[in-house]
Write a protein that holds these residues in place. Structure first.
Motif, PDB file in Angstrom:
ATOM      1  N   THR A  39      -7.669 -12.974  -8.407  1.00 49.24           N
ATOM      2  CA  THR A  39      -7.143 -12.921  -7.095  1.00 49.24           C
ATOM      3  C   THR A  39      -8.173 -13.935  -6.320  1.00 49.24           C
ATOM      4  OG1 THR A  39      -8.673 -10.902  -6.872  1.00 49.24           O
ATOM      5  CG2 THR A  39      -6.403 -10.616  -7.201  1.00 49.24           C
ATOM      6  N   ASN A  94       2.782  -4.155  -5.813  1.00 54.63           N
ATOM      7  CA  ASN A  94       1.256  -4.307  -6.182  1.00 54.63           C
ATOM      8  C   ASN A  94       0.774  -5.495  -5.047  1.00 54.63           C
ATOM      9  OD1 ASN A  94      -1.160  -4.666  -7.226  1.00 54.63           O
ATOM     10  ND2 ASN A  94      -0.654  -6.050  -8.971  1.00 54.63           N
ATOM     11  N   LEU A  95       1.007  -4.734  -3.728  1.00 54.59           N
ATOM     12  CA  LEU A  95       0.630  -5.813  -2.531  1.00 54.59           C
ATOM     13  C   LEU A  95      -0.980  -5.964  -2.698  1.00 54.59           C
ATOM     14  CD1 LEU A  95       2.761  -4.199   0.217  1.00 54.59           C
ATOM     15  CD2 LEU A  95       2.882  -6.841  -0.757  1.00 54.59           C
ATOM     16  N   LYS A  96      -1.785  -5.187  -3.262  1.00 56.21           N
ATOM     17  CA  LYS A  96      -3.111  -5.539  -3.383  1.00 56.21           C
ATOM     18  C   LYS A  96      -3.378  -6.878  -3.788  1.00 56.21           C
ATOM     19  CE  LYS A  96      -6.669  -3.584  -5.853  1.00 56.21           C
ATOM     20  NZ  LYS A  96      -7.166  -2.486  -6.744  1.00 56.21           N
ATOM     21  N   TYR A  97      -2.714  -7.411  -4.856  1.00 54.57           N
ATOM     22  CA  TYR A  97      -2.924  -8.964  -5.235  1.00 54.57           C
ATOM     23  C   TYR A  97      -2.477  -9.870  -4.209  1.00 54.57           C
ATOM     24  CZ  TYR A  97      -1.757 -12.939  -8.104  1.00 54.57           C
ATOM     25  OH  TYR A  97      -1.781 -14.156  -8.818  1.00 54.57           O
ATOM     26  N   ASP A  98      -1.238  -9.561  -3.650  1.00 54.00           N
ATOM     27  CA  ASP A  98      -0.553 -10.504  -2.596  1.00 54.00           C
ATOM     28  C   ASP A  98      -1.646 -10.668  -1.386  1.00 54.00           C
ATOM     29  OD1 ASP A  98       2.012 -11.205  -3.769  1.00 54.00           O
ATOM     30  OD2 ASP A  98       2.223  -9.080  -3.624  1.00 54.00           O
ATOM     31  N   ILE A  99      -2.150  -9.444  -0.980  1.00 49.78           N
ATOM     32  CA  ILE A  99      -3.208  -9.578   0.140  1.00 49.78           C
ATOM     33  C   ILE A  99      -4.252 -10.624  -0.238  1.00 49.78           C
ATOM     34  CG2 ILE A  99      -5.011  -8.279   1.330  1.00 49.78           C
ATOM     35  CD1 ILE A  99      -3.025  -5.625   1.082  1.00 49.78           C
ATOM     36  N   HIS A 100      -4.795 -10.658  -1.459  1.00 45.32           N
ATOM     37  CA  HIS A 100      -5.744 -11.497  -1.505  1.00 45.32           C
ATOM     38  C   HIS A 100      -5.339 -12.934  -1.748  1.00 45.32           C
ATOM     39  CE1 HIS A 100      -9.307  -8.806  -2.682  1.00 45.32           C
ATOM     40  NE2 HIS A 100      -8.150  -8.053  -3.222  1.00 45.32           N
ATOM     41  N   GLU A 108      -4.143 -13.289   7.167  1.00 42.22           N
ATOM     42  CA  GLU A 108      -4.354 -11.831   7.002  1.00 42.22           C
ATOM     43  C   GLU A 108      -3.173 -10.792   7.089  1.00 42.22           C
ATOM     44  OE1 GLU A 108      -7.458  -8.808   9.175  1.00 42.22           O
ATOM     45  OE2 GLU A 108      -7.698 -11.087   9.692  1.00 42.22           O
ATOM     46  N   ILE A 112       1.584  -3.447   6.796  1.00 42.05           N
ATOM     47  CA  ILE A 112       2.459  -3.142   5.373  1.00 42.05           C
ATOM     48  C   ILE A 112       3.072  -2.011   5.532  1.00 42.05           C
ATOM     49  CG2 ILE A 112       1.621  -2.277   3.029  1.00 42.05           C
ATOM     50  CD1 ILE A 112      -1.044  -4.088   3.567  1.00 42.05           C
ATOM     51  N   ASP A 115       4.496  -0.078  -0.612  1.00 41.64           N
ATOM     52  CA  ASP A 115       4.249  -0.855  -1.939  1.00 41.64           C
ATOM     53  C   ASP A 115       4.823  -0.048  -2.924  1.00 41.64           C
ATOM     54  OD1 ASP A 115       2.956  -1.924  -4.448  1.00 41.64           O
ATOM     55  OD2 ASP A 115       1.339  -2.297  -3.391  1.00 41.64           O
ATOM     56  N   LEU A 118       2.993   1.918  -5.657  1.00 42.28           N
ATOM     57  CA  LEU A 118       2.518   3.185  -4.959  1.00 42.28           C
ATOM     58  C   LEU A 118       3.632   4.277  -4.772  1.00 42.28           C
ATOM     59  CD1 LEU A 118      -0.169   1.874  -2.332  1.00 42.28           C
ATOM     60  CD2 LEU A 118      -0.421   2.500  -4.643  1.00 42.28           C
TER      61      LEU A 118
END
Length: 196
Positions: A39, A94-100, A108, A112, A115, A118
């Motif tokens: 990431t 899996n937005l955690k990845y896309d956020i990074h 930024e 959201i 997801d 989730l």
């Protein structure tokens, strides 16, 4: 396959026109295609967006077919106000990845909505697989294109930037369309559970 063809964006006017339909009343699904799963170093190769399972676009940014890429700084300048607007809901897998990935590109992510990874976990926490391919097969009975279908495996694997843009668009557009369908399904099921 019941997935409509993904439209490849060729110029800025076309992109602006497509983006003009997005508003606080119109959530959208997005997915980033990158050159790495790390990431912190992942660079954008392309971005797909959809407002329904029939309306998907792919924006090529860093493919080896350089003449067909859109200038990344200009694309990010158009996307930034939309992605940073908390009133416009974004959906992803899996937005955690896309956020990074977006943060690496100076965006930024705000607003959201959901997801699907989730949502899938909330819906069925006993399952240990919440990846998009598994969810599409299990809940939508659809086979999806895998990353390896595009890039190959092992020593012969090619970077995503070397994937032909048509193939990349088909894969990435399918991802957002499936995410859209899964989100619809999970929100209906989770809503029905709340009503009981």
């Amino acid at each position: 396959q019941p997935v409509t063809k993904t439209h490849i964006i060729q110029d800025f006017e076309e992109l602006k026109k497509w983006l003009s339909q997005i508003s606080p009343n119109q959530p959208f699904v997005f997915d980033t295609e990158t050159d790495s799963l790390e990431t912190l170093s992942a660079q954008l190769i392309g971005i797909s967006l959809c407002t329904s399972a029939e309306n998907m676009i792919y924006i090529p940014l860093r493919h080896q077919e350089t003449l067909r890429n859109l200038a990344i700084d200009e694309v990010l300048a158009l996307l930034k106000p939309i992605f940073e607007n908390p009133a416009i809901l974004k959906i992803g897998q899996n937005l955690k990845y896309d956020i990074h990935v977006l943060a690496n590109a100076g965006i930024e992510l705000q607003g959201i909505g959901s997801d699907t990874m989730l949502e899938s976990y909330v819906f069925n926490s006993a399952s240990n697989r919440h990846d998009l391919g598994t969810l599409a097969k299990k809940y939508l009975e659809l086979d999806s294109i895998s990353y390896e279908d595009l890039t190959g495996k092992g020593v012969k694997q090619i970077p995503f930037a070397e994937v032909v843009i048509e193939k990349a668009a088909e894969y990435s557009g399918e991802d957002v369309a499936l995410t859209y369908k899964l989100h619809q399904l999970f929100s209906e099921k989770l809503h029905a559970t709340e009503q009981e």
